[in-house]
Every structure is written in C-alpha cells, then in structure tokens.
Design an enzyme around this catalytic site. Structure first.
Site, PDB file in Angstrom:
ATOM      1  N   SER A 113      59.985 -66.179  33.792  1.00 25.51           N
ATOM      2  CA  SER A 113      59.962 -66.239  33.091  1.00 25.51           C
ATOM      3  C   SER A 113      58.213 -66.089  32.056  1.00 25.51           C
ATOM      4  O   SER A 113      58.083 -64.644  32.055  1.00 25.51           O
ATOM      5  CB  SER A 113      59.214 -68.206  33.305  1.00 25.51           C
ATOM      6  OG  SER A 113      59.106 -68.200  32.089  1.00 25.51           O
ATOM      7  N   HIS A 114      57.482 -67.174  32.193  1.00 26.27           N
ATOM      8  CA  HIS A 114      56.203 -66.666  30.861  1.00 26.27           C
ATOM      9  C   HIS A 114      55.255 -65.628  32.247  1.00 26.27           C
ATOM     10  O   HIS A 114      53.984 -65.559  31.783  1.00 26.27           O
ATOM     11  CB  HIS A 114      55.609 -67.651  30.713  1.00 26.27           C
ATOM     12  CG  HIS A 114      54.439 -69.142  31.555  1.00 26.27           C
ATOM     13  ND1 HIS A 114      56.183 -69.282  31.724  1.00 26.27           N
ATOM     14  CD2 HIS A 114      54.052 -69.067  31.762  1.00 26.27           C
ATOM     15  CE1 HIS A 114      55.740 -70.544  32.366  1.00 26.27           C
ATOM     16  NE2 HIS A 114      54.291 -69.854  32.778  1.00 26.27           N
ATOM     17  N   ASP A 277      59.238 -66.015  25.464  1.00 27.94           N
ATOM     18  CA  ASP A 277      58.645 -65.415  26.440  1.00 27.94           C
ATOM     19  C   ASP A 277      59.847 -64.212  27.525  1.00 27.94           C
ATOM     20  O   ASP A 277      60.143 -63.731  26.736  1.00 27.94           O
ATOM     21  CB  ASP A 277      57.806 -66.957  27.847  1.00 27.94           C
ATOM     22  CG  ASP A 277      59.285 -67.170  28.013  1.00 27.94           C
ATOM     23  OD1 ASP A 277      60.485 -67.256  27.097  1.00 27.94           O
ATOM     24  OD2 ASP A 277      59.299 -67.951  29.318  1.00 27.94           O
ATOM     25  N   ASP A 279      61.685 -64.629  30.111  1.00 31.60           N
ATOM     26  CA  ASP A 279      62.848 -64.899  30.147  1.00 31.60           C
ATOM     27  C   ASP A 279      63.928 -65.736  28.059  1.00 31.60           C
ATOM     28  O   ASP A 279      64.346 -65.736  28.542  1.00 31.60           O
ATOM     29  CB  ASP A 279      63.398 -65.595  30.977  1.00 31.60           C
ATOM     30  CG  ASP A 279      62.570 -66.935  30.856  1.00 31.60           C
ATOM     31  OD1 ASP A 279      61.128 -67.252  30.285  1.00 31.60           O
ATOM     32  OD2 ASP A 279      63.347 -68.118  31.967  1.00 31.60           O
ATOM     33  N   ASP A 281      63.492 -67.950  27.026  1.00 30.42           N
ATOM     34  CA  ASP A 281      63.947 -69.813  26.370  1.00 30.42           C
ATOM     35  C   ASP A 281      62.286 -70.282  26.066  1.00 30.42           C
ATOM     36  O   ASP A 281      62.423 -71.580  25.510  1.00 30.42           O
ATOM     37  CB  ASP A 281      64.768 -70.109  27.894  1.00 30.42           C
ATOM     38  CG  ASP A 281      63.327 -69.880  29.034  1.00 30.42           C
ATOM     39  OD1 ASP A 281      61.912 -69.574  28.747  1.00 30.42           O
ATOM     40  OD2 ASP A 281      63.064 -70.648  30.303  1.00 30.42           O
ATOM     41  N   ARG A 282      61.010 -69.579  25.997  1.00 33.38           N
ATOM     42  CA  ARG A 282      60.058 -70.265  25.396  1.00 33.38           C
ATOM     43  C   ARG A 282      60.152 -69.492  23.486  1.00 33.38           C
ATOM     44  O   ARG A 282      60.427 -68.460  23.530  1.00 33.38           O
ATOM     45  CB  ARG A 282      58.772 -69.960  26.108  1.00 33.38           C
ATOM     46  CG  ARG A 282      59.129 -70.381  27.069  1.00 33.38           C
ATOM     47  CD  ARG A 282      57.223 -70.524  28.138  1.00 33.38           C
ATOM     48  NE  ARG A 282      57.478 -71.624  28.819  1.00 33.38           N
ATOM     49  CZ  ARG A 282      56.409 -72.181  29.228  1.00 33.38           C
ATOM     50  NH1 ARG A 282      55.175 -71.153  28.637  1.00 33.38           N
ATOM     51  NH2 ARG A 282      56.373 -72.509  30.512  1.00 33.38           N
ATOM     52  N   LYS A 376      66.156 -74.117  27.234  1.00 34.45           N
ATOM     53  CA  LYS A 376      65.491 -74.245  25.700  1.00 34.45           C
ATOM     54  C   LYS A 376      65.806 -72.947  25.854  1.00 34.45           C
ATOM     55  O   LYS A 376      65.737 -71.662  26.554  1.00 34.45           O
ATOM     56  CB  LYS A 376      64.044 -74.767  26.594  1.00 34.45           C
ATOM     57  CG  LYS A 376      63.470 -73.703  27.368  1.00 34.45           C
ATOM     58  CD  LYS A 376      62.199 -74.143  27.639  1.00 34.45           C
ATOM     59  CE  LYS A 376      61.182 -73.332  28.859  1.00 34.45           C
ATOM     60  NZ  LYS A 376      61.201 -73.496  29.618  1.00 34.45           N
TER      61      LYS A 376
END
Ligand code: G16
Length: 543
Positions: A113-114, A277, A279, A281-282, A376
């Site tokens: 992710s982030h 971010d 991936d 999703d944010r 998300k």
C-alpha cells in the site's frame, strides 16, 4: 513439466496485519518466504481445483518476480484459470472489481500500500475472497496457523509466461489470461458516475491535478481522466508507476503529497487536486487552499450521494472505522440511515455491504469507498468529487463550508509516532487500559469523560467479536481521544493518536485544527504518559 513438492520450514512472524502480510523486501527475498505464505493461503482457502484466481499488484520492487512464483504455485494447486493484470499490475480496487465481475474464487494482491517501495522498502501480499474484499479474520488467522506448521510447498517447474502482452497461455493445466489492468474498472466507473457532466466540466476549462505518486493509480487516472473524461494532458502528474515510487512515500496525505499541497495552496492553483497511494485504494481531496480531511470527505459524499447516478436511489447506511471522526454519523442521522462503527481495517465493512446494510464506508486513513466493490477506492472517491463539483457548480471550499454550516465541524487530527520501541508502545497501551475503569466521570480541563474503553466490535451479521481495537476516551461533548497501535507498519510499533472536537458554531469554523485540538492533545499526553514511556517528545507525522 512436473509439479515439485519442495521441503520447507516455517518462518516466524507471518501473521497478516491490518491488511495482509507486510514486511521489508529483504525479508521477502529469503528463499521460501513468499512460497511458504502462498502455500499457507492455498492450504486455507479450501479446494482450489477448477477455480479462477485474480492476481496483480502495485508494481513495486519484487512484484513481477512474485507474480511469476504465484502463477507456478497456482498451477500446482489445480486452479483452472488465473486472470493477471498486464505487467503484473492491478490496483487493489481493480482486483476487487475483477474478482466480482468474473466470479473468481478470490484474488491475491501484491502491495504494501502506502509503505515505501524499492529494494530497501516494503513488500506485501494479501488474499481477497469471492466477494472481492479482504479475507476476514478467520481466514487470515487460518493462514497464519498454516505458516507455523508448514513442511512443504508445491510449485510447477514450468516457466511463467511473459506478462507484458495481453493474451492467453498455459502452465500445466491452468489457463493464464493476461488482461488489461484498467478496462473492467473503468467500465464500472462509467456506470456509477455522470461522465457526461464531468466531461462538460473539463471542456468548460475546469483545471485539476491528480498526483499518482509514481504508484499504480497513474494508468487508471490517465485512462479515465485524460482519456475518457477529456481532461487536458498534464492533469495527471507522477503518473508512471515506478518500482520504488521515485523514492517517495506513496501515501496521499498533506505531509507526503507536499508537492500537490504546495500547488493547491499557490495563488494560481488549479480548481481541484487529488492524490492516490501505492495501490490506489486511498485518496486525498484538495480544493484551492483547502485539504479536505478523509472524515469530512466521507460525510460530504454521504450527504450528496444522490448526485451520482449509481447512488440516485439513496444509501442504505454508512460505516466508518472507530477512529474516523463522527462527522458521518451526523449525516446518517439527518438521512435517517444507520451509521456503523467498526474496527480499523476495510475487511470489517465486507459483511455490512454484503448484507445491504451499508452503501458507503470510510476511514480516517484516507480511505473511502462504496458497495460497488469490497475495497476502498481512491479513483472512485476522486470521481465522486468531480461528479459533485460538476453537479453543484461550486468549488471545493464552498461545498465543505456549507457542509460544516449545516452539520457542524468535527475538528480532527491524527498524530503518528513511528518506529517506536515495540515493548515501550505496548507498555503505554497497557498503562492506558489499566486506567479505563476509573476514567469515566473524571474532569480534565473543561472536559468530562463520558466513556472510556478498549473498543470491542460485534459484527451485526455474523456476530464475530473483535477485541482490543483501540483505547477511546469519549467526552460528554462528543470530543474524543483515541489511541491504537498501527497494524501496517514494518519497523517497531507505530502509535496512532486520534483527536476529535466538535464545533457547531460557524463563526468558529476557521480555527487551525492543531489549535482547536491542543487541549485534547495535552490531556492525551498526560493520561498516556507517552513521553515518559516511549521517550518520544513529538509525533513523526501530523495529518
Ligand atoms: C490499511 C487498511 C485500512 C486501515 C489502514 C491503516 O490500509 O486497509 O483499513 O485503515 O491500513 O491501518 P493501521 O492504522 O493499522 O496502520 P492500506 O491502504 O494500507 O491497505
């Protein structure tokens, strides 16, 4: 071509956290480390034979190698078909979308992710189930248990096919379909939002910057914003995914997306800014000289849901994670729909969405989404805001201020203390827990404690119980102090302190949040003894 059974021994610490297994790349590079975890997944998800699996990741360092290993292991477990994004690339929301659209049994997402990427950065892997969402805790725990007793893994000795061309190939009896990373996802977005109105907005000279942070949202933003919606070239910046995200921290908050914030606070700023971010999703939403908090963004999306064609019939309910501000609760009350409070982790929203109880979900950690998928979705949130801007004809700051005038403002901030000694962080949490029985009724500097507990969640659908989900101290005026340890860090412990204060009076809606929350921060410091117990004077990140 044969299927090999390879002897192996367990690695310690392969327990999935808030969102899958996240570790330093160096840890993943140990021989057998990835294979063990993938074998544990396949051992825990039931019969793989004849099933479809979706596979892709955010393109970070080790993504490509991991995709090839997983393809060979999937073939050894009898999967009939794997849908893999071109180049091994699929955003987390796209994996969720593809699982649902193609009725796959599940999917494997490769992302931390982030968290930063590159050889010295982080890597991650997580399993999503057939509804497209992160595996629930009973599966992640089963995976962990399997990692601790593993003795062999199975893998085909056939080389994985090239990933850069769309098309179909074969490993053992398994069909490998390399699919376009964007198509299915973009088609879904065009059903949910008024693309004609957004197109007209751009055609009328509306300006935007979307910061892809050299992560996986770039290809989606290029295709949808600049391709389908006609935004001028250059609207998407940092739009090419890089294995190390250009050396940056692909976390869309005002600290890590400083370039975008500087642009949006300059006198000649574009009308609208957004970032996503690692991936995708944010999301972060920014107006001219105004960054919208994720909690406010959720509340505003909920209050205006019916502007978007996909939500015209209204929403069934809202769900937010416990540390997320209660701004959405106020909207839910006004709409006459329920608002659910869940632990941190998108996986807790899945049952509510599957049961038709929640349409919109959100978290303070820059996550917003809906029941269109079970993750998300950063680009979804940006498109929602574009739809709202097009439908209202108002700029971001007017929309936000009007929302506060109607519902009040929930001042909100999160203070992160990163890479704290893990024992010291646990000790501080235990110290907080020990005080909980006596806190209710105590007075602090004008605040009176109404409730103090370690959050426990009982899922209203399957009645599963999650305990120790964060210490919350709720004041009689609704103000809150929340402490919890992050489940996504890879170095020591990260203490998260969440502060929230409600202000109804519009004349008091222009205070610097850190000033508005200063008294609560002082109370939190006193009750937790954070400085004495961890040696930390100041947070490493304030958002
Ligand atoms: C993950 C989870 C989110 C969670 C976030 C922060 O996001 O999916 O539900 O809110 O981590 O978790 P923590 O506070 O435990 O670090 P992502 O975008 O990292 O997958």
């Amino acid at each position: 071509m044969t299927i090999q059974t390879v002897a192996t021994t367990p690695f310690a610490g392969q327990r999935p956290g808030t969102s899958g297994l996240r570790k330093k790349v160096a840890e993943f590079l140990q021989p057998g480390y990835l294979e063990n975890f993938v074998q544990a997944i396949f051992n825990s998800v039931g019969d793989c034979a004849g099933q479809t699996l979706v596979l892709g990741g955010d393109g970070r360092y080790f993504n490509r190698t991991a995709v090839q290993v997983i393809l060979r292991m999937a073939a050894a477990h009898g999967y009939a078909r794997v849908l893999v994004g071109r180049g091994g690339i699929l955003s987390t929301p796209a994996v969720s979308c593809v699982i649902r659209k193609h009725a796959a049994a599940g999917g494997i997402v490769l992302s931390a992710s982030h968290n930063p990427g590159g050889p010295d950065g982080d890597f991650g892997i997580k399993y999503n189930v057939g509804n497209g969402g992160p595996a629930p805790e009973k599966i992640t725990e089963a995976i962990y248990v399997a990692t601790q007793t593993i003795a062999v893994y199975r893998i085909s000795d056939t080389a994985a096919p090239p990933l850069d061309q769309l098309g179909i190939s074969q490993i053992e009896q398994m069909r490998v379909e390399v699919i376009d990373s964007v198509d299915d996802y973009a088609a879904l977005m065009s059903e949910l939002f008024d693309f004609a109105a957004i197109k007209a907005l751009f055609a009328g000279g509306f300006t935007m910057r979307f910061d892809g942070m050299h992560a996986v949202s770039g290809p989606y933003a290029h295709a949808i914003l600049e391709g389908m919606l006609g935004a001028p070239a250059g609207t998407v910046i940092n739009g090419t995914p890089l294995e190390d995200f250009g050396g940056h921290h692909p976390d869309p908050n005002p600290v890590n997306a400083a370039e975008l914030i500087a642009l949006m606070f300059a006198p000649d700023s574009p009308d609208f800014g957004a970032a996503s971010d690692g991936d995708a999703d944010r999301n972060m939403i920014v107006g001219r000289a105004m960054a919208v908090t994720p909690s406010d963004s959720l509340a505003i999306i909920a209050a205006n849901a019916t502007v978007a064609p996909g939500y015209r019939a209204g929403i069934a309910g809202i769900a937010r994670s416990m540390p997320t501000s209660t701004a959405a609760d106020r909207v839910a009350r006004a709409l006459g729909v329920p608002c659910f409070e869940t632990p941190t982790g998108w996986k807790y929203f899945g049952n509510l969405m599957d049961a038709g109880m929640a349409t919109l979900c959100g978290e303070e950690s820059y996550g917003t989404g809906s029941n269109h998928i079970r993750e998300k979705d950063g680009v979804w949130a940006v498109l929602f805001w574009l739809n709202l801007l097009a439908a209202s004809g108002k700029p971001v700051d007017t929309i936000v201020r009007e929302h506060w005038a109607r519902f009040g403002r929930n001042y909100y901030s999160r203070h992160d203390y990163e890479a704290v000694d893990a024992h010291a962080a646990e000790d501080m949490m235990e110290h907080l827990r020990a005080q909980l029985p006596e806190l209710a009724g105590q007075q602090f500097d004008g605040f009176s404690v109404a409730l103090a507990d370690d959050f426990v969640y009982t899922d209203p659908v399957d009645h599963s119980v999650a305990t120790r989900q964060g210490v919350r101290i709720v004041m009689t005026d609704g103000s809150r102090i929340v402490f919890r340890l992050s489940g996504t860090g890879t170095e020591g412990a990260t203490i998260r302190l969440y502060l929230e204060k409600y202000e109804a009076d519009p004349a008091r809606h222009d205070i610097d949040p850190q000033v508005a929350l200063a008294e609560l921060a002082t109370i939190a410091a006193g009750v937790s003894q954070l400085k004495a117990r961890t040696g930390r004077e100041h947070p490493t990140i304030v958002t």
